[in-house]
Design a protein around this motif. Structure first.
Motif, PDB file in Angstrom:
ATOM      1  N   GLY A 286       0.803  -1.218   0.000  1.00  0.00           N
ATOM      2  CA  GLY A 286       0.000   0.000   0.000  1.00  0.00           C
ATOM      3  C   GLY A 286       0.836   1.268   0.000  1.00  0.00           C
ATOM      4  N   THR A 287       2.151   1.156  -0.281  1.00  0.00           N
ATOM      5  CA  THR A 287       3.036   2.313  -0.287  1.00  0.00           C
ATOM      6  C   THR A 287       3.390   2.689  -1.726  1.00  0.00           C
ATOM      7  OG1 THR A 287       3.987   1.715   1.851  1.00  0.00           O
ATOM      8  CG2 THR A 287       5.251   3.221   0.469  1.00  0.00           C
ATOM      9  N   PHE A 288       3.311   3.962  -2.014  1.00  0.00           N
ATOM     10  CA  PHE A 288       3.617   4.473  -3.345  1.00  0.00           C
ATOM     11  C   PHE A 288       4.809   5.423  -3.257  1.00  0.00           C
ATOM     12  CE2 PHE A 288      -0.763   3.258  -3.468  1.00  0.00           C
ATOM     13  CZ  PHE A 288      -1.043   2.883  -4.774  1.00  0.00           C
ATOM     14  N   SER A 289       5.686   5.321  -4.234  1.00  0.00           N
ATOM     15  CA  SER A 289       6.791   6.274  -4.384  1.00  0.00           C
ATOM     16  C   SER A 289       6.630   6.952  -5.740  1.00  0.00           C
ATOM     17  CB  SER A 289       8.139   5.555  -4.309  1.00  0.00           C
ATOM     18  OG  SER A 289       9.195   6.456  -4.578  1.00  0.00           O
ATOM     19  N   VAL A 290       6.573   8.283  -5.722  1.00  0.00           N
ATOM     20  CA  VAL A 290       6.350   9.038  -6.958  1.00  0.00           C
ATOM     21  C   VAL A 290       7.463  10.077  -7.099  1.00  0.00           C
ATOM     22  CG1 VAL A 290       4.739  10.451  -8.283  1.00  0.00           C
ATOM     23  CG2 VAL A 290       3.862   8.741  -6.665  1.00  0.00           C
ATOM     24  N   THR A 291       8.170  10.049  -8.227  1.00  0.00           N
ATOM     25  CA  THR A 291       9.262  10.981  -8.501  1.00  0.00           C
ATOM     26  C   THR A 291       8.930  11.785  -9.749  1.00  0.00           C
ATOM     27  OG1 THR A 291      10.906   9.497  -7.532  1.00  0.00           O
ATOM     28  CG2 THR A 291      11.714  11.216  -9.018  1.00  0.00           C
ATOM     29  N   GLY A 292       9.004  13.106  -9.627  1.00  0.00           N
ATOM     30  CA  GLY A 292       8.671  13.955 -10.760  1.00  0.00           C
ATOM     31  C   GLY A 292       9.636  15.103 -10.940  1.00  0.00           C
ATOM     32  N   VAL A 293       9.655  15.626 -12.164  1.00  0.00           N
ATOM     33  CA  VAL A 293      10.416  16.829 -12.493  1.00  0.00           C
ATOM     34  C   VAL A 293       9.441  17.822 -13.123  1.00  0.00           C
ATOM     35  CG1 VAL A 293      12.519  15.503 -12.868  1.00  0.00           C
ATOM     36  CG2 VAL A 293      11.037  16.026 -14.809  1.00  0.00           C
ATOM     37  N   GLY A 294       9.899  19.054 -13.317  1.00  0.00           N
ATOM     38  CA  GLY A 294       9.056  20.056 -13.949  1.00  0.00           C
ATOM     39  C   GLY A 294       8.231  20.822 -12.937  1.00  0.00           C
ATOM     40  N   ASP A 295       7.187  21.479 -13.423  1.00  0.00           N
ATOM     41  CA  ASP A 295       6.376  22.321 -12.548  1.00  0.00           C
ATOM     42  C   ASP A 295       4.947  22.367 -13.059  1.00  0.00           C
ATOM     43  OD1 ASP A 295       5.847  23.905 -10.384  1.00  0.00           O
ATOM     44  OD2 ASP A 295       6.890  25.676 -11.119  1.00  0.00           O
ATOM     45  N   ILE A 296       4.057  22.767 -12.167  1.00  0.00           N
ATOM     46  CA  ILE A 296       2.645  22.991 -12.491  1.00  0.00           C
ATOM     47  C   ILE A 296       2.383  24.434 -12.085  1.00  0.00           C
ATOM     48  CG2 ILE A 296       0.300  22.099 -12.231  1.00  0.00           C
ATOM     49  CD1 ILE A 296       1.651  19.664 -10.780  1.00  0.00           C
ATOM     50  N   ALA A 297       2.502  25.363 -13.027  1.00  0.00           N
ATOM     51  CA  ALA A 297       2.540  26.776 -12.658  1.00  0.00           C
ATOM     52  C   ALA A 297       2.408  27.636 -13.907  1.00  0.00           C
ATOM     53  CB  ALA A 297       3.851  27.097 -11.935  1.00  0.00           C
ATOM     54  N   PRO A 298       2.243  28.942 -13.743  1.00  0.00           N
ATOM     55  CA  PRO A 298       2.295  29.842 -14.901  1.00  0.00           C
ATOM     56  C   PRO A 298       3.644  29.746 -15.590  1.00  0.00           C
ATOM     57  CG  PRO A 298       1.404  30.977 -12.984  1.00  0.00           C
ATOM     58  CD  PRO A 298       1.922  29.664 -12.494  1.00  0.00           C
ATOM     59  N   ASP A 299       3.626  29.816 -16.913  1.00  0.00           N
ATOM     60  CA  ASP A 299       4.858  29.802 -17.697  1.00  0.00           C
ATOM     61  C   ASP A 299       5.315  31.242 -17.896  1.00  0.00           C
ATOM     62  OD1 ASP A 299       6.961  29.365 -19.355  1.00  0.00           O
ATOM     63  OD2 ASP A 299       5.806  28.466 -20.994  1.00  0.00           O
ATOM     64  N   MET A 300       6.512  31.563 -17.471  1.00  0.00           N
ATOM     65  CA  MET A 300       7.008  32.930 -17.548  1.00  0.00           C
ATOM     66  C   MET A 300       8.231  33.039 -18.442  1.00  0.00           C
ATOM     67  SD  MET A 300       6.456  33.647 -13.501  1.00  0.00           S
ATOM     68  CE  MET A 300       6.187  35.388 -13.586  1.00  0.00           C
ATOM     69  N   GLU A 301       8.495  31.987 -19.219  1.00  0.00           N
ATOM     70  CA  GLU A 301       9.647  31.983 -20.107  1.00  0.00           C
ATOM     71  C   GLU A 301       9.176  32.224 -21.538  1.00  0.00           C
ATOM     72  OE1 GLU A 301      12.675  31.871 -19.017  1.00  0.00           O
ATOM     73  OE2 GLU A 301      12.110  31.459 -16.934  1.00  0.00           O
ATOM     74  N   GLY A 302       9.795  33.194 -22.196  1.00  0.00           N
ATOM     75  CA  GLY A 302       9.454  33.466 -23.585  1.00  0.00           C
ATOM     76  C   GLY A 302       9.231  34.936 -23.823  1.00  0.00           C
ATOM     77  N   PRO A 303       9.159  35.335 -25.097  1.00  0.00           N
ATOM     78  CA  PRO A 303       8.940  36.751 -25.419  1.00  0.00           C
ATOM     79  C   PRO A 303       7.571  37.220 -24.939  1.00  0.00           C
ATOM     80  CG  PRO A 303       8.818  35.383 -27.396  1.00  0.00           C
ATOM     81  CD  PRO A 303       9.305  34.500 -26.295  1.00  0.00           C
ATOM     82  N   THR A 304       7.534  38.439 -24.430  1.00  0.00           N
ATOM     83  CA  THR A 304       6.291  38.987 -23.893  1.00  0.00           C
ATOM     84  C   THR A 304       5.606  39.896 -24.911  1.00  0.00           C
ATOM     85  OG1 THR A 304       7.584  40.769 -22.875  1.00  0.00           O
ATOM     86  CG2 THR A 304       7.052  38.862 -21.501  1.00  0.00           C
ATOM     87  N   ALA A 305       4.334  40.147 -24.680  1.00  0.00           N
ATOM     88  CA  ALA A 305       3.529  40.893 -25.641  1.00  0.00           C
ATOM     89  C   ALA A 305       4.014  42.321 -25.833  1.00  0.00           C
ATOM     90  CB  ALA A 305       2.065  40.889 -25.188  1.00  0.00           C
TER      91      ALA A 305
END
Length: 517
Positions: A286-305
């Motif tokens: 009944g034990t789970f191990s979960v490994t993740g990378v990245g994010d769940i969030a606003p993306d702020m990388e890239g050219p702006t308007a």
């Protein structure tokens, strides 16, 4: 003041305003220079956009960069994490005990080719429970999680964050997390013992389907380090990290069916097609191990308007010259006496002159900022640039706000001209007060703290009106002027410029009443 005298005062001010407008439009040089300021803003903005190309790789082939992933509220988002989940039909609850949260951070290599990976968690590493509309990137969700340094949080739809209790996670001090669905309403809870629960917050995800995905997740945004540059500015670097959550006492109440399924949401692929920094999961009893990378969030990388509007700086210099000449020319040719004879109340005359100039500047600037913003953005997109999306309201604020910035800068320059009565001195003073602080603060010359200070206390604070992407407290980012982030909110920054213009105009009116014309 009686109604009659008040009406007479308004009529008198209207007469002065019309007289100042007539002065401006009858001097061809001023009209041409103001038109040139608008034209330069447009042409340089479109030229800059035309020369800005971008492409992304698809294996060995260069292709146009895909548009940013858009979340439920229209913002650009990043949605990359590892998800162990199962379907949940209708209302229900998922409860887990998080007993451990560990991670790895890649630091600068100790030698060429020698990887330097150390144990640890970045501040916004996340592990917890989530209910998500589907496994499609960008779909609505709500989650209750423990973080690396910010305690328990409830977040939903990428931009919303509510704090729970502070503190970390360990086997001696586990965290119980719970997320309950009732229709479109999801409520998050936490507990230290699994018996006494504390409500964290509630999220409404309109339009959720009957069957959603409920489960455990882990994510870890990159490790941000900011170092001092050789020229005095700052250099930001982001390196790979991962987080692992250990869960037990997993219980899903409601109509949950099927086996647990693992999904590496948003997994990146290397040029050869192999997974790049994949997550992973394991289950033992009944034990789970979960490994993740990245994010769940606003993306702020890239050219702006707002990028095409960098040309406003050049147009601003021309506006400053016109504004100063609008008042100093009268002193140089002795016409100020005639103006004051027509309007004996000197302060009112100066205010009428400033208002006329401000309105003319705004009327010339608004079409220029609109064209530059709209067409420049289209050119950037056609050249493969993935512009971060913003709402129509934000677009209107940027376009109108930048026109207002030019108008307020014109009023400030006019006031300096009235104070100094010397064209060259007033133009230089206005440029040093408005243009120079912005240029110095947004290039890699000053430390971030000094750059932020300049953009708080100088008239250049007004440029904050163009910032399209807000700062998010739950997103670790290099929030510095060099990265396009201003220390004041947009309207607050413009208000600083307005205060400078009003104070300078008031001081100029005071001196005008005290000394000879």
């Amino acid at each position: 003041m009686s109604a009659v005298s008040h009406r007479a005062g308004l009529e008198d001010f209207g007469r002065l305003l019309r007289a100042e407008w007539t002065k401006f439009r009858t001097v061809r040089g001023w009209v041409v220079a103001m038109a040139a300021a608008a034209l330069v803003t447009v042409l340089l903005g479109l030229l800059s956009a035309s020369g800005n190309h971008a492409s992304c790789s698809s294996g060995p082939v260069e292709v146009a960069c895909p548009p940013p992933l858009v979340g439920p509220d229209g913002e650009a988002v990043t949605d990359k994490f590892y998800f162990v989940h199962r379907p949940l039909a209708g209302d229900g609850t998922i409860t887990v005990r998080l007993t451990s949260m560990t991670g790895q951070i890649r630091k600068p290599d100790v030698a060429a080719g020698v990887r330097n990976v150390v144990p640890g968690l970045v501040p916004w590493a996340k592990a917890g429970v989530m209910i998500k509309e589907s496994t499609k990137q960008g779909s609505p969700y709500a989650a209750v999680m423990a973080t690396g340094e910010h305690g328990v949080r409830m977040q939903h739809n990428f931009t919303h964050d509510v704090a729970g209790r502070p503190g970390g996670v360990s086997k001696q001090a586990p965290r119980w997390l719970r997320l309950t669905r009732s229709g479109d309403t999801l409520t998050g809870y936490e507990s230290a013992d699994g018996t006494n629960w504390t409500r964290i917050g509630t999220a409404t995800l309109a339009g959720l389907p009957r069957t959603v995905q409920a489960g455990m997740f882990a994510a870890s945004p990159g490790d941000l380090t900011v170092t001092q540059g050789d020229l005095g500015g700052s250099i930001a670097a982001v390196r790979f990290t991962e987080a692992t959550g250990e869960f037990d006492q997993v219980k899903v109440e409601g109509n949950a069916s099927g086996a647990w399924r693992d999904d590496d949401i948003g997994l990146d692929l290397a040029p050869d097609g192999s997974p790049h920094h994949p997550g992973r999961a394991g289950q033992s009893g009944g034990t789970f191990s979960v490994t993740g990378v990245g994010d769940i969030a606003p993306d702020m990388e890239g050219p702006t308007a707002e990028r095409p509007l960098s040309s406003v700086l050049t147009g601003l210099i021309l506006v400053i010259v016109v504004a100063v000449m609008f008042v100093t020319a009268e002193y140089r040719h002795g016409l100020i006496r005639t103006s004051l004879l027509a309007g004996p109340r000197r302060g009112r005359t100066l205010v009428a002159k400033a208002l006329a100039l401000g309105l003319v500047t705004f009327a010339a600037a608004l079409p220029a900022t609109t064209i530059t913003f709209a067409i420049g953005g289209q050119i950037l997109r056609a050249n493969g640039n993935a512009i971060l999306p913003v709402s129509l309201l934000t677009q209107a604020r940027i376009v109108i706000g930048m026109a207002a910035l030019l108008a307020l800068a014109a009023v400030l320059a006019l006031a300096l001209g009235a104070l100094l009565r010397r064209s060259v001195a007033a133009v230089i003073t206005a440029i040093v007060a408005i243009v120079v602080p912005h240029v110095v603060a947004t290039t890699s010359i000053l430390p971030d703290s000094a750059a932020r200070w300049l953009l708080r206390v100088t008239p250049a604070a007004g440029f904050a009106i163009q910032q399209s992407i807000p700062e998010y407290p739950h997103v670790l980012q290099h929030y510095a002027p060099t990265a396009g982030f201003y220390p004041l909110p947009p309207w607050a920054g413009l208000a600083v410029l307005a205060v400078y213009a009003a104070l300078a105009l008031g001081l100029a009116a005071f001196q005008l009443r005290r000394r000879d014309a």
